[in-house]
Design a protein around this motif. Structure first.
Motif, PDB file in Angstrom:
ATOM      1  N   LEU A  36       0.820  -1.211   0.000  1.00  0.00           N
ATOM      2  CA  LEU A  36       0.000   0.000   0.000  1.00  0.00           C
ATOM      3  C   LEU A  36       0.855   1.262   0.000  1.00  0.00           C
ATOM      4  CD1 LEU A  36      -2.877  -1.081   2.405  1.00  0.00           C
ATOM      5  CD2 LEU A  36      -3.051  -0.636  -0.059  1.00  0.00           C
ATOM      6  N   GLY A  37       1.975   1.226   0.711  1.00  0.00           N
ATOM      7  CA  GLY A  37       2.881   2.371   0.677  1.00  0.00           C
ATOM      8  C   GLY A  37       3.466   2.591  -0.704  1.00  0.00           C
ATOM      9  N   LEU A  38       3.833   1.493  -1.370  1.00  0.00           N
ATOM     10  CA  LEU A  38       4.339   1.594  -2.740  1.00  0.00           C
ATOM     11  C   LEU A  38       3.245   2.080  -3.688  1.00  0.00           C
ATOM     12  CD1 LEU A  38       6.523   1.020  -4.895  1.00  0.00           C
ATOM     13  CD2 LEU A  38       5.670  -1.342  -4.972  1.00  0.00           C
ATOM     14  N   GLU A  39       2.053   1.506  -3.546  1.00  0.00           N
ATOM     15  CA  GLU A  39       0.941   1.872  -4.432  1.00  0.00           C
ATOM     16  C   GLU A  39       0.569   3.346  -4.276  1.00  0.00           C
ATOM     17  OE1 GLU A  39      -0.713  -2.673  -3.948  1.00  0.00           O
ATOM     18  OE2 GLU A  39      -1.847  -1.013  -3.071  1.00  0.00           O
ATOM     19  N   ARG A  40       0.580   3.837  -3.042  1.00  0.00           N
ATOM     20  CA  ARG A  40       0.236   5.242  -2.827  1.00  0.00           C
ATOM     21  C   ARG A  40       1.217   6.159  -3.541  1.00  0.00           C
ATOM     22  NH1 ARG A  40       2.161   8.839   0.632  1.00  0.00           N
ATOM     23  NH2 ARG A  40       3.158   7.265   1.943  1.00  0.00           N
ATOM     24  N   ARG A  41       2.510   5.875  -3.431  1.00  0.00           N
ATOM     25  CA  ARG A  41       3.523   6.713  -4.084  1.00  0.00           C
ATOM     26  C   ARG A  41       3.388   6.659  -5.600  1.00  0.00           C
ATOM     27  NH1 ARG A  41       5.372   4.857   0.669  1.00  0.00           N
ATOM     28  NH2 ARG A  41       6.835   6.109   1.898  1.00  0.00           N
ATOM     29  N   LEU A  42       3.077   5.472  -6.132  1.00  0.00           N
ATOM     30  CA  LEU A  42       2.930   5.340  -7.582  1.00  0.00           C
ATOM     31  C   LEU A  42       1.671   6.039  -8.076  1.00  0.00           C
ATOM     32  CD1 LEU A  42       3.967   1.588  -7.937  1.00  0.00           C
ATOM     33  CD2 LEU A  42       5.305   3.588  -8.641  1.00  0.00           C
ATOM     34  N   ARG A  43       0.593   5.905  -7.331  1.00  0.00           N
ATOM     35  CA  ARG A  43      -0.678   6.532  -7.747  1.00  0.00           C
ATOM     36  C   ARG A  43      -0.567   8.058  -7.700  1.00  0.00           C
ATOM     37  NH1 ARG A  43      -6.199   7.193  -5.203  1.00  0.00           N
ATOM     38  NH2 ARG A  43      -7.684   6.944  -6.927  1.00  0.00           N
ATOM     39  N   THR A  62      -5.658   5.278   4.208  1.00  0.00           N
ATOM     40  CA  THR A  62      -4.479   5.075   3.362  1.00  0.00           C
ATOM     41  C   THR A  62      -4.841   4.305   2.106  1.00  0.00           C
ATOM     42  OG1 THR A  62      -3.007   5.090   5.293  1.00  0.00           O
ATOM     43  CG2 THR A  62      -2.172   4.064   3.278  1.00  0.00           C
ATOM     44  N   ILE A  63      -5.691   3.307   2.264  1.00  0.00           N
ATOM     45  CA  ILE A  63      -6.113   2.516   1.114  1.00  0.00           C
ATOM     46  C   ILE A  63      -6.827   3.395   0.091  1.00  0.00           C
ATOM     47  CG2 ILE A  63      -7.693   0.673   0.382  1.00  0.00           C
ATOM     48  CD1 ILE A  63      -7.021  -0.714   3.063  1.00  0.00           C
ATOM     49  N   ALA A  64      -7.682   4.301   0.543  1.00  0.00           N
ATOM     50  CA  ALA A  64      -8.410   5.184  -0.363  1.00  0.00           C
ATOM     51  C   ALA A  64      -7.458   6.038  -1.199  1.00  0.00           C
ATOM     52  CB  ALA A  64      -9.359   6.072   0.437  1.00  0.00           C
ATOM     53  N   ARG A  65      -6.302   6.406  -0.627  1.00  0.00           N
ATOM     54  CA  ARG A  65      -5.312   7.200  -1.371  1.00  0.00           C
ATOM     55  C   ARG A  65      -4.415   6.342  -2.240  1.00  0.00           C
ATOM     56  NH1 ARG A  65      -4.567   9.449   3.831  1.00  0.00           N
ATOM     57  NH2 ARG A  65      -2.482   8.508   3.934  1.00  0.00           N
ATOM     58  N   SER A  66      -4.411   5.034  -1.983  1.00  0.00           N
ATOM     59  CA  SER A  66      -3.404   4.168  -2.594  1.00  0.00           C
ATOM     60  C   SER A  66      -3.887   3.401  -3.813  1.00  0.00           C
ATOM     61  CB  SER A  66      -2.882   3.163  -1.550  1.00  0.00           C
ATOM     62  OG  SER A  66      -2.347   3.828  -0.433  1.00  0.00           O
ATOM     63  N   VAL A  67      -5.184   3.109  -3.901  1.00  0.00           N
ATOM     64  CA  VAL A  67      -5.636   2.181  -4.938  1.00  0.00           C
ATOM     65  C   VAL A  67      -6.773   2.773  -5.761  1.00  0.00           C
ATOM     66  CG1 VAL A  67      -4.990   0.210  -3.509  1.00  0.00           C
ATOM     67  CG2 VAL A  67      -7.359   0.998  -3.479  1.00  0.00           C
ATOM     68  N   ASP A  68      -6.756   2.412  -7.041  1.00  0.00           N
ATOM     69  CA  ASP A  68      -7.897   2.710  -7.899  1.00  0.00           C
ATOM     70  C   ASP A  68      -8.992   1.660  -7.739  1.00  0.00           C
ATOM     71  OD1 ASP A  68      -7.062   5.082  -9.656  1.00  0.00           O
ATOM     72  OD2 ASP A  68      -5.330   3.766  -9.819  1.00  0.00           O
ATOM     73  N   ARG A  69      -8.574   0.461  -7.304  1.00  0.00           N
ATOM     74  CA  ARG A  69      -9.547  -0.620  -7.111  1.00  0.00           C
ATOM     75  C   ARG A  69      -9.004  -1.605  -6.093  1.00  0.00           C
ATOM     76  NH1 ARG A  69     -14.573   0.417  -9.053  1.00  0.00           N
ATOM     77  NH2 ARG A  69     -15.849  -1.428  -8.711  1.00  0.00           N
ATOM     78  N   MET A  70      -9.868  -2.003  -5.168  1.00  0.00           N
ATOM     79  CA  MET A  70      -9.539  -3.073  -4.222  1.00  0.00           C
ATOM     80  C   MET A  70     -10.316  -4.312  -4.642  1.00  0.00           C
ATOM     81  SD  MET A  70      -8.027  -4.291  -1.529  1.00  0.00           S
ATOM     82  CE  MET A  70      -7.383  -2.854  -0.633  1.00  0.00           C
TER      83      MET A  70
END
Length: 378
Positions: A98-105, A129-137
């Motif tokens: 999630l930390g990686l995904e947030r930085r990439l998003r 954090t998830i809301a900021r990190s992913v386009d889809r869960m």
């Protein structure tokens, strides 16, 4: 097209391989690469780092591994920002991914996370954090999307790939023949976990429970799959010290075959409990961790659910006995396993509930995951 995946744990390798195969059918020319295990690589995913780096669990256990985890995340961030894959898919390992995904998003890349972290069970604040990190869960369990909908996070229930793959069709007799084990007599599969830390805390009480069972059930045998070759020597030493003279077979890998062959399974809490459920084998779940991790989870109120094992969470009732920390004594383990060796109500109740859960989870999960990812790519 480039598709990047970052998987954590042995279970992430299994899920990742199914998703890779499904994506390959839709995008045969795509370059699919990332942090992989052997199953993902066999499915056609190019490995740029090993899944073993992320195989760490427990608050106290993860601290010594932090420097290498930070290095890996920095390396992946640089690589993906340079390559600009069309989508980055994190599979499990939420504290890392999630930390990686947030930085990439934040830098314009599309991100998908497969396998919801247990935000409904503990550390619920992570949903922000998830809301900021992913386009889809993409969720494996049916009760999870409702939680995300309440917090404004797009989420889909895809079912579980293991439910599509596993069933209870293989009889114990056939599995024993496949493993070269005698067909007659009671057999208990003992799975202390796939990590060295789990063997450290569970190996001795599991072996002592086996010794008690041997005293109570003449002719009983035991089988244990070793998830990683480097764990074998430690396991065999524990058996020699605490359960000498027992009829105990240690097998390299082949955990599913060992569970299929068994009349009852004694195992650590984790993904293996779901496999055991899907294979239709009665089980007793136990877990011990470091004192710090146990105190934070059980005493300090971090754990928000009544149960910890997947069979109980999916059944919403205590279908499976859970023995945690001080309750995970050899005596209690032996007592609960003995109850399930008999063809009585406890055994029949477990198997009936397992069948209902398996039916719910069988949804062509890999296909649904690929559909959701394709929709995001479109």
């Amino acid at each position: 097209m480039r598709i990047a995946l970052v998987a954590g744990e042995l279970s992430g390798d299994i899920l990742g391989a199914a998703i890779v195969r499904s994506l390959k059918q839709r995008y045969p020319q795509a370059q699919i690469y990332g942090v992989t295990g052997p199953r993902m690589e066999a499915a056609g995913c190019q490995g740029i780092a090993s899944i073993d780096v992320l195989s760490v669990m427990g608050i106290a256990e993860v601290i010594p591994a932090l420097p290498r985890l930070f290095r890996l995340r920095a390396e992946l961030l640089r690589r993906f920002l340079q390559d600009r894959p069309d989508v980055v898919i994190g599979i499990d390992a939420p504290d890392f991914n999630l930390g990686l995904e947030r930085r990439l998003r934040e830098r314009g890349l599309k991100t998908v996370h497969v396998v919801s972290p247990s935000v409904w069970a503990w550390r619920q604040g992570r949903v922000k954090t998830i809301a900021r990190s992913v386009d889809r869960m993409l969720c494996l369990f049916p009760f999870e999307p409702k939680f995300y909908a309440e917090h404004g996070v797009p989420a889909d229930y895809i079912g579980h790939p293991l439910a599509d793959e596993l069933d209870d069709a293989v009889t114990p007799a056939a599995a024993r023949a496949d493993l070269g084990l005698p067909a007659a007599g009671p057999l208990v599969a003992i799975l202390p976990g796939s990590r060295g830390s789990e063997l450290k805390y569970l190996g001795e009480p599991f072996a002592q429970a086996a010794r008690l069972l041997a005293q109570q059930h003449p002719g009983i045998r035991f089988v244990t799959p070793v998830a990683k070759p480097k764990l074998r020597a430690g396991l065999e030493q524990v058996i020699r010290e605490h359960a000498p003279g027992l009829d105990w077979t240690v097998v390299e890998g082949r955990s599913r075959e060992c569970m299929r062959a068994a009349d009852t399974v004694l195992l650590a809490s984790g993904t293996a409990t779901l496999e055991c459920l899907l294979l239709g084998r009665p089980m007793v779940v136990a877990y011990r961790g470091s004192p710090l991790t146990a105190w934070l989870m059980l005493k300090a109120g971090l754990l928000k659910t009544r149960y910890v094992s997947l069979p109980n969470l999916l059944s919403a009732e205590a279908t499976v006995t859970e023995l945690l920390q001080d309750a995970a004594t050899p005596e209690r383990m032996a007592e609960e396993v003995s109850l399930l060796l008999a063809d009585g109500e406890p055994r029949r109740r477990q198997l009936a509930q397992f069948h209902a859960v398996r039916t719910e989870l069988r949804r062509d999960a890999a296909g649904r995951a690929a559909d959701a990812i394709a929709g995001l790519l479109a």
